[in-house]
Design an enzyme around this catalytic site. Structure first.
Site: not given
Ligand code: UD1
Ligand code: UDP
Length: 357
Positions: A203-204
């Protein structure tokens, strides 16, 4: 022909590695400019080492620049000096990062031909910094290397000359198959992941992690998922997300979501291969899941990789609990017999067209 290869982030290093290795082994005339957009050991050096890449000829110092204008501007100032001095015939850039944009813009203003690897991807979401970078880079490029026919159609519809467009596949396929063999030699790690049941999470994207409420919501629905299925999540965390979790003071149930440092590519491939399901907002992971035949749920509302959905390997679930739970149910029972839409030996095709056009 003298070639400048410009890279700066984790996915660029991985996806350019097959091309760089081939040029190196065949004594090609090339040099590498590393913008150092990514600079931490686990986001950068580990890949250069594991992928056995030559040392970059130039490393730019960006001093952890955050604003995009400043970052692209600083990169351009330094890249321009190098290109004027080195006089390459071609600049190769990959993907959709600020490094990609800076390389393409600087090179084209100097009248140097630009090759864009992974051209023609569109999410049609201009709130993504990557979408702006992709569109501009494509329109500046002389060689546009598309993963599938889909992207060629998109580029032609945008008015780009079809003679500049080459459908070759995605070099991520070469990166995976060259490296998974090496990764699997580590029997201990193979056994570790093979014998554990887990979901893999990355997740980024700023849209998911730069807003406190959004990030909190995502963490909550993921914890619920673990609670329902009794399968923990392994989460190699991107520095952007790590910083924001701390800044927003968000607590994670560590028994449910196991946060670990970013992984090197070899271990990452194993972690992906043996995951029950991959949960991600990464572009590269959507492709890798599809190629490795692991079902993927993408925590976004759009994707520039629709072929992964079309073949049945990926579902968009946004940040919706209902969609996530439905998606998991559908994907856990899914036959993993879809076709890889991204080709093979892609680096050879790219180099063939560059050398013969
Ligand atoms: C960038 C790309 C994104 C790509 C991602 C791959 C742009 C606009 N975004 O996003 O398309 O998906 O790389 O991972 O180019 N940081 C570190 N160490 C590092 C790198 C970053 O600590 O080695 C931290 C810094 O605080 C930095 C922040 O992470 O400010 C974000 O890094 P940045 O390169 O600006 O964007 P990414 O989110 O990594
Ligand atoms: N990756 C990795 N270790 C990690 C997370 C990702 O090696 O801990 C690899 C992943 O396998 C893929 C690439 O990094 O090849 C994707 O990078 P990222 O998700 O940062 O960027 P994106 O693809 O979204 O631009």
């Amino acid at each position: 022909m003298k070639i400048a290869i410009i890279l700066g982030t984790r996915p660029e290093i991985i996806k350019l590695s097959p091309i760089i290795r081939h040029l190196k082994n065949n004594k090609g005339n090339f040099f590498i400019i590393h913008t150092n957009q990514h600079y931490s050991y686990e986001m950068d050096k580990i890949f250069l080492n594991e992928l056995n890449l030559p040392k970059s000829n130039y490393n730019l110092k960006l001093n952890n620049t955050k604003n995009h204008g400043e970052m692209v501007g600083k990169m351009m100032i330094e890249i321009e000096k190098i290109l004027i001095q080195e006089k390459p015939d071609l600049v190769i850039v990959q993907g959709d990062t600020n490094t990609t944009l800076a390389g393409a813009l600087t090179g084209s203003k100097l009248g140097i031909k630009i090759a864009h690897i992974e051209a023609g991807l569109r999410s049609y979401d201009r709130s993504m910094p990557e979408e702006i970078n992709r569109v501009i880079t494509d329109h500046l490029s002389d060689f546009l290397f598309c993963p599938t026919k889909n992207q060629k159609k998109i580029l032609i519809n945008e008015g780009i000359d079809k003679n500049k467009i080459f459908v070759v596949g995605n070099t991520i396929v070469d990166a995976i198959f060259e490296n998974i063999k090496i990764a699997e030699k580590n029997k201990k790690l193979v056994e570790k992941y093979k014998n554990t049941k887990y979901f893999l999470l990355t997740l980024h994207r700023p849209s998911n992690v730069d807003n406190k409420e959004r990030l909190e919501k995502i963490i909550k629905i993921l914890e619920k998922l673990v609670y329902i299925y009794k399968i923990p999540i392994i989460f190699p965390i991107h520095p952007r997300t790590k910083i924001n979790l701390k800044k927003f003071n968000i607590n994670i149930d560590k028994k449910k979501i196991k946060i670990i440092n970013p992984l090197g590519y070899l271990e990452m491939l194993l972690t992906e291969k043996y995951a029950q399901i991959i949960l991600t907002d990464s572009g590269g992971l959507q492709e890798e899941a599809c190629i490795l035949k692991v079902p993927c749920l993408t925590l976004r509302y759009n994707t520039e990789r629709p072929e992964t959905i079309k073949v049945g390997a990926n579902i968009l679930v946004g940040n919706e609990e209902k969609k996530l739970l439905e998606g998991i149910k559908a994907m856990l029972n899914k036959k993993r017999n879809w076709k890889n839409p991204y080709g093979e030996k892609v680096y050879q095709k790219v180099l063939f067209f560059i050398e013969n056009k």
